[in-house]
Write a protein that holds these residues in place. Sequence first.
Motif, PDB file in Angstrom:
ATOM      1  N   PHE A   1      -9.180   0.164   5.369  1.00 31.16           N
ATOM      2  CA  PHE A   1      -8.468   0.212   6.643  1.00 31.16           C
ATOM      3  C   PHE A   1      -7.051   0.701   6.407  1.00 31.16           C
ATOM      4  CE2 PHE A   1     -11.734  -1.640   9.058  1.00 31.16           C
ATOM      5  CZ  PHE A   1     -12.289  -2.688   8.344  1.00 31.16           C
ATOM      6  N   LYS A   2      -6.583   1.513   7.322  1.00 33.70           N
ATOM      7  CA  LYS A   2      -5.217   2.011   7.224  1.00 33.70           C
ATOM      8  C   LYS A   2      -4.238   0.937   7.666  1.00 33.70           C
ATOM      9  CE  LYS A   2      -5.328   4.106  11.851  1.00 33.70           C
ATOM     10  NZ  LYS A   2      -5.158   5.357  12.617  1.00 33.70           N
ATOM     11  N   GLU A   3      -2.994   1.181   7.385  1.00 30.68           N
ATOM     12  CA  GLU A   3      -1.929   0.194   7.634  1.00 30.68           C
ATOM     13  C   GLU A   3      -1.852  -0.179   9.118  1.00 30.68           C
ATOM     14  OE1 GLU A   3       2.887   0.382   7.496  1.00 30.68           O
ATOM     15  OE2 GLU A   3       1.808   1.062   5.714  1.00 30.68           O
ATOM     16  N   ASP A   4      -1.792  -1.489   9.379  1.00 28.43           N
ATOM     17  CA  ASP A   4      -1.720  -2.015  10.740  1.00 28.43           C
ATOM     18  C   ASP A   4      -0.413  -2.793  10.893  1.00 28.43           C
ATOM     19  OD1 ASP A   4      -2.079  -3.028  13.246  1.00 28.43           O
ATOM     20  OD2 ASP A   4      -3.770  -4.321  12.738  1.00 28.43           O
ATOM     21  N   TRP A   5       0.556  -2.204  11.534  1.00 22.26           N
ATOM     22  CA  TRP A   5       1.860  -2.846  11.704  1.00 22.26           C
ATOM     23  C   TRP A   5       1.758  -4.099  12.580  1.00 22.26           C
ATOM     24  CZ3 TRP A   5       6.055  -2.904   9.112  1.00 22.26           C
ATOM     25  CH2 TRP A   5       7.242  -3.359   9.657  1.00 22.26           C
ATOM     26  N   GLY A   6       0.811  -4.094  13.534  1.00 28.79           N
ATOM     27  CA  GLY A   6       0.657  -5.267  14.404  1.00 28.79           C
ATOM     28  C   GLY A   6       0.242  -6.504  13.624  1.00 28.79           C
ATOM     29  N   LEU A   7      -0.684  -6.344  12.641  1.00 31.95           N
ATOM     30  CA  LEU A   7      -1.108  -7.476  11.824  1.00 31.95           C
ATOM     31  C   LEU A   7       0.059  -8.018  10.994  1.00 31.95           C
ATOM     32  CD1 LEU A   7      -3.321  -9.283  10.530  1.00 31.95           C
ATOM     33  CD2 LEU A   7      -3.649  -7.456   8.847  1.00 31.95           C
TER      34      LEU A   7
END
Length: 381
Positions: free
Chosen positions: A145-151
């Motif tokens: 999975f690519k980077e998730d700023w929300g997580l």
Amino acid sequence: MEKTPSFGSPIPLLFPQTPPLLHERLKYLVETCQQWWIYAIFWQAFEDNYHNIYLSFGDYVSNTHQGSSTIEELIMQSAARSFVLGEDIVGGAYGRGSFVWLAGDNALQMSGGQRAKEVYLHGIKTLVCVATSWGVVEFGSLDVFKEDWGLIQLTKSLFRNESDAIMEENHTLHQVQQFTHQDLPLQDLRIPSTSTRDYTPKKKREKNKNTITDHRNPNYKDMERERREKLNQRFYALRSVVPNVSKMDKASLLADAVTYIGELKSKVETLTKKAESLHLIVEDGSSMIQNKFNLALDCMVSESQVEVKIVGSQAVIRVQSPEVNHPTARLMDAMKNLEIRVHYASAANISNMVIQDVVAQIPEGFPNDEGVLRTIIQKNL
């Protein structure tokens, strides 16, 4: 498409206390993104008596819908791990106050961290470590999975302590004050009044009272923060000397400390009575008391302390022994005699005490009881 590792910008961190509702916070993160993360581990930050900061296994939550035996083995090995500040990916993320996002085989293999290689051998394709006020939250997934700023922001928000919130509010207030005094004319700040009554809210009046208190004692917040930090350090020191801690909160720690002190007193009384029964004759009365006390301490130190935690068909075993008569060899001989298969083992020497951690497979026919297994290992040491 695989992605190279990403590192967040550093933020200031304060050394905290144990987060409340730790398991519930981890569970919320995993269940919110149930299609992503197969597990979440919280690495708790502590400080020892020599002011060394390290991160140890605090708690975990796994996604039972996607779990497997390899992931259970990874969790068992992680329970015996710890990281010094700045060490590997976990300690480095906490030292910088940032996050690390490793996605794909190349990113995990080329990261240079032992933790990344360890999770990769267990099938993990995406590894994320987010530094928070209380420690580091680690996520693992079997997919890329690519980077998730929300997580990342959600994790920091759920594990943000009170001190960080105060710092952010002060920083925002300072920016607003600069903007007000420099960029806006004075007449634009006037608010038209529609009533002759005092409509000042109650919360605003309370804020003014706090401002007066801070004006009288401008160092009040710093003094209070220093007092909390000293209190937390005392609790960390107490936790380091209490062998069996049932929970991470302060109330449970104090209760466990009281129980441990009571056990020590009982042992001293028992050993003192045994010494008296041997009719030890010493001319100097003070020397006799000192010899009894030393004998009691020697007997207590010579005993090896064994702790056992059973998860499924595996057990995490911790043995603390004085550095005499090769304690590591004695433990391995005991495992061999009991036909217990060892998956992972580590040993550390701290102040002439050898601390050994072992992850082992429980043999068939052994009772699945922690107390019974602890007694059997204690007798074979």
